[in-house]
Design a protein around this motif. Structure first.
Motif, PDB file in Angstrom:
ATOM      1  N   LEU A   1      -3.442   4.890   6.913  1.00  0.00           N
ATOM      2  CA  LEU A   1      -4.747   4.353   7.297  1.00  0.00           C
ATOM      3  C   LEU A   1      -5.012   2.994   6.659  1.00  0.00           C
ATOM      4  O   LEU A   1      -5.596   2.105   7.300  1.00  0.00           O
ATOM      5  CB  LEU A   1      -5.852   5.342   6.918  1.00  0.00           C
ATOM      6  CG  LEU A   1      -5.901   6.624   7.746  1.00  0.00           C
ATOM      7  CD1 LEU A   1      -6.986   7.567   7.227  1.00  0.00           C
ATOM      8  CD2 LEU A   1      -6.151   6.306   9.223  1.00  0.00           C
ATOM      9  N   GLU A   2      -4.595   2.830   5.410  1.00  0.00           N
ATOM     10  CA  GLU A   2      -4.743   1.516   4.782  1.00  0.00           C
ATOM     11  C   GLU A   2      -3.911   0.476   5.529  1.00  0.00           C
ATOM     12  O   GLU A   2      -4.348  -0.655   5.749  1.00  0.00           O
ATOM     13  CB  GLU A   2      -4.313   1.563   3.307  1.00  0.00           C
ATOM     14  CG  GLU A   2      -5.277   2.277   2.387  1.00  0.00           C
ATOM     15  CD  GLU A   2      -6.564   1.504   2.115  1.00  0.00           C
ATOM     16  OE1 GLU A   2      -6.580   0.259   2.290  1.00  0.00           O
ATOM     17  OE2 GLU A   2      -7.567   2.134   1.744  1.00  0.00           O
ATOM     18  N   GLY A   3      -2.711   0.877   5.934  1.00  0.00           N
ATOM     19  CA  GLY A   3      -1.852  -0.028   6.686  1.00  0.00           C
ATOM     20  C   GLY A   3      -2.463  -0.391   8.031  1.00  0.00           C
ATOM     21  O   GLY A   3      -2.391  -1.546   8.474  1.00  0.00           O
ATOM     22  N   LEU A   4      -3.075   0.607   8.682  1.00  0.00           N
ATOM     23  CA  LEU A   4      -3.733   0.349   9.962  1.00  0.00           C
ATOM     24  C   LEU A   4      -4.882  -0.638   9.786  1.00  0.00           C
ATOM     25  O   LEU A   4      -5.047  -1.569  10.588  1.00  0.00           O
ATOM     26  CB  LEU A   4      -4.259   1.659  10.550  1.00  0.00           C
ATOM     27  CG  LEU A   4      -5.035   1.550  11.878  1.00  0.00           C
ATOM     28  CD1 LEU A   4      -4.157   0.964  12.968  1.00  0.00           C
ATOM     29  CD2 LEU A   4      -5.584   2.913  12.284  1.00  0.00           C
ATOM     30  N   SER A  52       0.823  -1.199   0.000  1.00  0.00           N
ATOM     31  CA  SER A  52       0.000   0.000   0.000  1.00  0.00           C
ATOM     32  C   SER A  52       0.865   1.259   0.000  1.00  0.00           C
ATOM     33  O   SER A  52       0.591   2.228  -0.728  1.00  0.00           O
ATOM     34  CB  SER A  52      -0.924  -0.008   1.225  1.00  0.00           C
ATOM     35  OG  SER A  52      -1.741   1.132   1.259  1.00  0.00           O
ATOM     36  N   LYS A  53       1.927   1.254   0.790  1.00  0.00           N
ATOM     37  CA  LYS A  53       2.865   2.372   0.839  1.00  0.00           C
ATOM     38  C   LYS A  53       3.565   2.539  -0.513  1.00  0.00           C
ATOM     39  O   LYS A  53       3.722   3.662  -1.026  1.00  0.00           O
ATOM     40  CB  LYS A  53       3.895   2.113   1.943  1.00  0.00           C
ATOM     41  CG  LYS A  53       5.053   3.095   2.006  1.00  0.00           C
ATOM     42  CD  LYS A  53       4.628   4.457   2.509  1.00  0.00           C
ATOM     43  CE  LYS A  53       5.835   5.363   2.719  1.00  0.00           C
ATOM     44  NZ  LYS A  53       5.433   6.735   3.103  1.00  0.00           N
ATOM     45  N   PHE A  54       3.977   1.427  -1.097  1.00  0.00           N
ATOM     46  CA  PHE A  54       4.636   1.420  -2.398  1.00  0.00           C
ATOM     47  C   PHE A  54       3.708   2.021  -3.458  1.00  0.00           C
ATOM     48  O   PHE A  54       4.108   2.911  -4.230  1.00  0.00           O
ATOM     49  CB  PHE A  54       5.017  -0.016  -2.766  1.00  0.00           C
ATOM     50  CG  PHE A  54       5.605  -0.196  -4.135  1.00  0.00           C
ATOM     51  CD1 PHE A  54       6.902   0.196  -4.407  1.00  0.00           C
ATOM     52  CD2 PHE A  54       4.866  -0.787  -5.154  1.00  0.00           C
ATOM     53  CE1 PHE A  54       7.457   0.021  -5.673  1.00  0.00           C
ATOM     54  CE2 PHE A  54       5.406  -0.968  -6.420  1.00  0.00           C
ATOM     55  CZ  PHE A  54       6.709  -0.563  -6.677  1.00  0.00           C
ATOM     56  N   ASP A  55       2.448   1.551  -3.476  1.00  0.00           N
ATOM     57  CA  ASP A  55       1.485   2.043  -4.464  1.00  0.00           C
ATOM     58  C   ASP A  55       1.219   3.528  -4.280  1.00  0.00           C
ATOM     59  O   ASP A  55       1.090   4.273  -5.261  1.00  0.00           O
ATOM     60  CB  ASP A  55       0.172   1.268  -4.353  1.00  0.00           C
ATOM     61  CG  ASP A  55       0.314  -0.200  -4.726  1.00  0.00           C
ATOM     62  OD1 ASP A  55       1.326  -0.556  -5.343  1.00  0.00           O
ATOM     63  OD2 ASP A  55      -0.593  -0.983  -4.389  1.00  0.00           O
ATOM     64  N   ASN A  56       1.126   3.971  -3.029  1.00  0.00           N
ATOM     65  CA  ASN A  56       0.862   5.379  -2.767  1.00  0.00           C
ATOM     66  C   ASN A  56       2.025   6.258  -3.237  1.00  0.00           C
ATOM     67  O   ASN A  56       1.812   7.344  -3.781  1.00  0.00           O
ATOM     68  CB  ASN A  56       0.609   5.600  -1.279  1.00  0.00           C
ATOM     69  CG  ASN A  56       0.118   7.009  -0.995  1.00  0.00           C
ATOM     70  OD1 ASN A  56      -0.995   7.369  -1.349  1.00  0.00           O
ATOM     71  ND2 ASN A  56       0.976   7.807  -0.358  1.00  0.00           N
ATOM     72  N   THR A  57       3.237   5.776  -3.039  1.00  0.00           N
ATOM     73  CA  THR A  57       4.410   6.519  -3.515  1.00  0.00           C
ATOM     74  C   THR A  57       4.375   6.620  -5.038  1.00  0.00           C
ATOM     75  O   THR A  57       4.671   7.678  -5.615  1.00  0.00           O
ATOM     76  CB  THR A  57       5.712   5.837  -3.056  1.00  0.00           C
ATOM     77  OG1 THR A  57       5.696   5.697  -1.639  1.00  0.00           O
ATOM     78  CG2 THR A  57       6.932   6.652  -3.470  1.00  0.00           C
ATOM     79  N   LEU A  58       3.996   5.512  -5.683  1.00  0.00           N
ATOM     80  CA  LEU A  58       3.887   5.535  -7.139  1.00  0.00           C
ATOM     81  C   LEU A  58       2.817   6.531  -7.592  1.00  0.00           C
ATOM     82  O   LEU A  58       2.977   7.214  -8.609  1.00  0.00           O
ATOM     83  CB  LEU A  58       3.538   4.140  -7.669  1.00  0.00           C
ATOM     84  CG  LEU A  58       4.552   3.012  -7.420  1.00  0.00           C
ATOM     85  CD1 LEU A  58       4.075   1.726  -8.070  1.00  0.00           C
ATOM     86  CD2 LEU A  58       5.941   3.387  -7.933  1.00  0.00           C
ATOM     87  N   SER A  59       1.731   6.619  -6.823  1.00  0.00           N
ATOM     88  CA  SER A  59       0.639   7.519  -7.198  1.00  0.00           C
ATOM     89  C   SER A  59       1.056   8.980  -7.119  1.00  0.00           C
ATOM     90  O   SER A  59       0.448   9.843  -7.756  1.00  0.00           O
ATOM     91  CB  SER A  59      -0.586   7.267  -6.306  1.00  0.00           C
ATOM     92  OG  SER A  59      -0.379   7.776  -5.007  1.00  0.00           O
TER      93      SER A  59
END
Length: 601
Positions: free
Chosen positions: A155-158, A110-117
C-alpha cells in the motif's frame, strides 16, 4: 581567486547537452534498470532469521545506496535545467521521468524497511553490530521503527506510485503557474514585464514608490491565478491528510517532526522563546516606520533598506568578500567557496525566464553542488549567496560518508547555511566604518531575524490552520487569503498597516512535496546556527573542526542528540534558544541606539 568570475553555472560538466542530453537519457535508462533489479532482489529476499542470512542484504544495501546517489544526481540536474529556464519543456518532461524512478526507488525502500521490521530483535541487533553496518545503525533503526508505523509495503508503494502524477505532479504545477506570472513595471518611460524572480528583487528597492507599485502589481498578478493555486494546495493537503488517516496518524506534524528528527517539545520551546523575543522586533519595526516617515509599515516596507549602502555590489566583490570572511573562521570553508566560484557552480545572472528564489542542490556522484539565485547587487543578495554556499559546504563535509548517512533533514541543513550567512553578515557590520553603511548592513541582518521569527512563524500558523480547515473540505482562495492575513497579523503582533493576502499563492515552499511543513525547519536552523555561532565566537578558530564534526553527524542523530554531543546542551529547555534570541535582541538594541537621533517622525 581569479576574477572576473562568470555568474552563469556550468551544467555541461554534469551531463552535456542540457535537456536534450543523450548521456543523461542513457543515465536514466540504466538507473531505472537498476531500480527494477533492486525491486526484484527485495521480492526474492525474505526477512533474515539468523545473522548468516543477513549477508543476503549486503548487495541490496549497496545497490539501494547507489540508486539513491544517482537519483539525487539526476534530480539535481533536472532541477537546475527547469530553474534556469522556466520555458524548457523538455526539462519538465525529464522531471516526470526522474520522479517516476524516484517513486519506484522509494517503493523499494519501503519494502526494504518493512522486511527489516519483520526481523527479530536478536538477529537485528547482531546485524547492526557488524563493523560494516554499525556506521549506519541510526538510520537503519529509524527506518525499521517508522516502517512499523506505516501501511503495508504494497500500500505504501501504491501511494508512492500514485503520487508521481498526483501528489508530486500537483507540487510541480507551481512551476507552470509561476512561469505564466508576469508583473508590469514602469522603467525609463516604458512598461516592461518582470518575471516573478525579478519582481521579488524589486520588493526591497530603496524607493518606496517602486516597492508599493511592484507589490500592488505582484498581489494582482497572484490574484489572477489564485484559483489555480488554491486547487493545487487543496489537492496537496488532501493527499497528505488521506495518507495520514490510512496510517492512523492524527497529528499533522508527526511526519515533518519525524523527518526533521526532532521532538514536539523542542519545537514548542523554540517558538515560546521566539514569542518572548518579539517585543524587541516590534520596537525595531516601529522605529523603522519612523525612519521611513510612515505611521506603520506596510508589507512592502518590511524588507526596505534603512541607511545608505555604498551602491551596487558586483558579483566579483561579493565573492571576494565571502571568501575572505569565511577564511577568518575556517580555511576549509573558504577554500570550498573559492572552488565553487571558480568552477562555476553558481547561477547568479539577473535575466528573464528564471524561477524566483534561491537554492543549493547536491550532486553526490560528482561530489559537487550547484547554487541558484538571482544576484542584483544588494547586501541581501550577498547574504543569500553566503547562505547557499553554507549548504554546499555541508554536503562537501559529508561526501565520503555512506549514502544513507548523507540524508540529513532540512532543519539541520539550514544550520550550515545560516551559520555561513551569519559569518558574512556580522563581519560586514563590524568592518563598516561609515555610519550609514554600518546601519544598512545591521538592518539587513535584522531583517533576516524578522523573516525567521515573524514571516516564517506566519507560514507555520497558516499551514497548521489550513490543514485543520482542509480536513472539513476544500478551502477556497478567499478563505486561504483570510487565513494568511490572520496568521500574518498574529505573527507580526499587529505592527503592520497592510498584509500580503496572496502570500500563500506566491510562495514556492507551500508547494514542495519533498518535506511537508517547509517552514519551521528554517527558523530552527537559524536559531540553532545562532547558538553555534555564539559558541564559535567564544572558542575562536579552534571551533572550526568541532563545527565540521557536528555537520558530519547531522545525518545520523536526532537534533537533541546532536546538540547534547557537540554542544552539551538540552534543546527541550529554553536556555540554548534564549542565548540565540539574545543575539538578535543585541542587534536590535544597537540599531535603536544608532537611530535614536535619526527619527523622521
Amino acid at each position: 581567486m581569479k576574477t572576473p568570475l562568470h555568474p552563469v553555472w556550468d551544467l555541461e560538466s554534469i551531463f552535456s547537452g542540457g535537456s536534450s542530453s543523450e548521456t543523461f537519457a542513457a543515465y536514466l535508462i540504466e538507473l531505472e534498470e537498476d531500480v527494477r533489479k533492486l525491486q526484484h532482489l527485495l521480492n526474492e529476499t525474505p526477512a533474515p532469521t539468523s545473522l548468516q542470512e543477513t549477508a543476503a542484504f549486503d548487495p541490496i544495501l549497496e545497490l539501494l545506496q547507489s540508486c539513491y546517489m544517482r537519483v539525487s544526481e539526476g534530480s539535481a540536474f533536472v532541477g537546475c535545467l527547469s530553474s534556469q529556464n522556466q520555458k524548457d519543456k523538455k526539462a519538465t518532461q525529464l522531471q516526470g521521468a526522474i520522479s517516476s524512478i524516484a517513486a519506484m526507488l522509494n517503493g523499494s525502500k519501503s519494502k526494504f524497511d518493512n522486511t527489516l521490521s519483520q526481523t527479530s530483535d536478536s538477529v537485528w541487533d547482531a546485524w547492526i553490530a557488524r563493523e560494516d553496518i554499525k556506521p549506519m545503525a541510526f538510520v537503519l533503526n529509524e527506518s525499521r521503527t517508522l516502517a512499523r508505523e506505516k501501511l503495508s509495503p504494497e500500500l505504501e508503494g501504491l501511494a508512492l506510485d500514485l503520487g508521481v502524477d498526483g501528489y508530486h505532479g500537483w507540487g510541480k504545477f507551481y512551476n507552470t503557474i509561476v512561469s505564466k506570472v508576469n508583473i508590469p513595471f514602469e522603467q525609463d518611460g516604458e512598461t516592461v514585464m518582470l518575471s516573478a524572480g525579478q519582481a521579488a528583487n524589486k520588493l526591497s528597492d530603496s524607493d518606496r514608490n517602486v516597492r508599493e507599485t511592484v507589490f500592488a502589481n505582484w498581489e494582482q498578478a497572484w490574484t489572477d491565478v489564485e484559483d489555480f493555486c488554491a486547487d493545487t494546495l487543496n489537492h496537496l493537503a488532501g493527499f497528505r491528510l488521506k495518507l495520514y488517516e490510512k496510517r492512523g496518524w492524527d497529528d499533522i506534524l508527526k511526519e515533518p517532526l519525524t523527518i526533521n528528527r526532532m521532538s514536539r517539545q523542542t519545537l514548542d520551546t523554540m517558538w515560546d522563546v521566539i514569542n518572548g523575543a518579539k517585543p524587541a522586533l516590534v520596537q525595531y519595526l516601529e522605529r523603522k516606520a519612523e525612519l521611513l516617515g510612515v505611521d506603520k509599515l506596510s508589507w512592502s516596507d518590511v524588507d526596505a533598506p534603512v541607511g545608505k549602502s555604498s551602491g551596487k555590489i558586483t558579483y566579483d566583490e561579493a565573492a571576494i568578500n565571502i571568501v575572505e570572511q569565511f577564511a577568518k573562521f575556517s580555511p576549509k570553508l573558504s577554500s570550498f567557496a573559492e572552488m565553487a566560484f571558480e568552477k562555476r557552480w553558481i547561477e547568479a545572472e539577473d535575466r528573464p525566464g528564471k524561477r524566483p528564489g534561491g537554492f543549493c542542490t547536491s550532486l553526490p556522484l560528482s561530489k559537487a553542488t550547484r547554487i541558484f539565485m538571482t544576484f542584483s547587487g544588494t547586501p541581501s543578495n550577498v547574504s543569500t549567496l553566503a547562505h547557499e554556499l553554507g549548504h554546499g559546504y555541508h554536503q562537501h563535509i559529508m561526501e565520503e560518508l555512506p549514502a544513507l548517512n548523507q540524508r540529513y533533514a532540512m532543519n539541520v541543513a539550514e544550520t550550515a547555511s545560516t551559520f555561513a550567512e551569519l559569518i558574512v553578515a556580522d563581519a560586514l557590520v563590524q568592518a563598516a566604518t561609515d555610519e550609514q553603511e554600518k546601519l544598512a548592513l545591521l538592518e539587513d541582518k535584522i531583517q533576516r531575524s524578522v523573516a525567521f521569527f515573524m514571516n516564517i512563524h506566519a507560514r507555520f500558523l497558516f499551514e497548521n490552520r489550513f490543514y485543520e480547515q482542509r480536513k472539513k473540505g476544500l478551502v477556497n482562495a478567499d478563505e486561504l487569503s483570510r487565513l494568511m492575513v490572520e496568521a500574518q497579523q498574529e505573527a507580526f503582533c499587529g505592527v503592520l498597516a497592510s498584509d500580503h493576502p496572496h502570500f500563500w499563492a506566491s510562495k514556492l515552499h507551500f508547494y514542495l512535496t519533498g518535506v511537508p511543513f517547509y517552514n519551521f525547519p528554517y527558523t530552527f536552523g537559524y536559531m540553532f546556527s545562532a547558538g553555534i555561532y555564539a559558541r564559535a565566537q567564544q572558542e575562536g578558530t579552534a571551533f572550526a573542526d568541532k563545527y565540521d564534526d557536528l555537520l558530519r553527524d547531522t545525518g545520523r542523530m536526532t537534533v537533541e542528540e546532536l546538540a547534547q554531543k557537540h554542544l552539551g546542551t538540552d534543546l527541550t529547555q529554553p536556555e540554548f534558544w534564549q542565548n540565540a534570541a539574545d543575539l538578535v535582541i543585541a542587534d536590535i538594541e544597537q540599531f535603536l541606539q544608532m537611530t535614536a537621533t535619526e527619527k523622521k517622525g
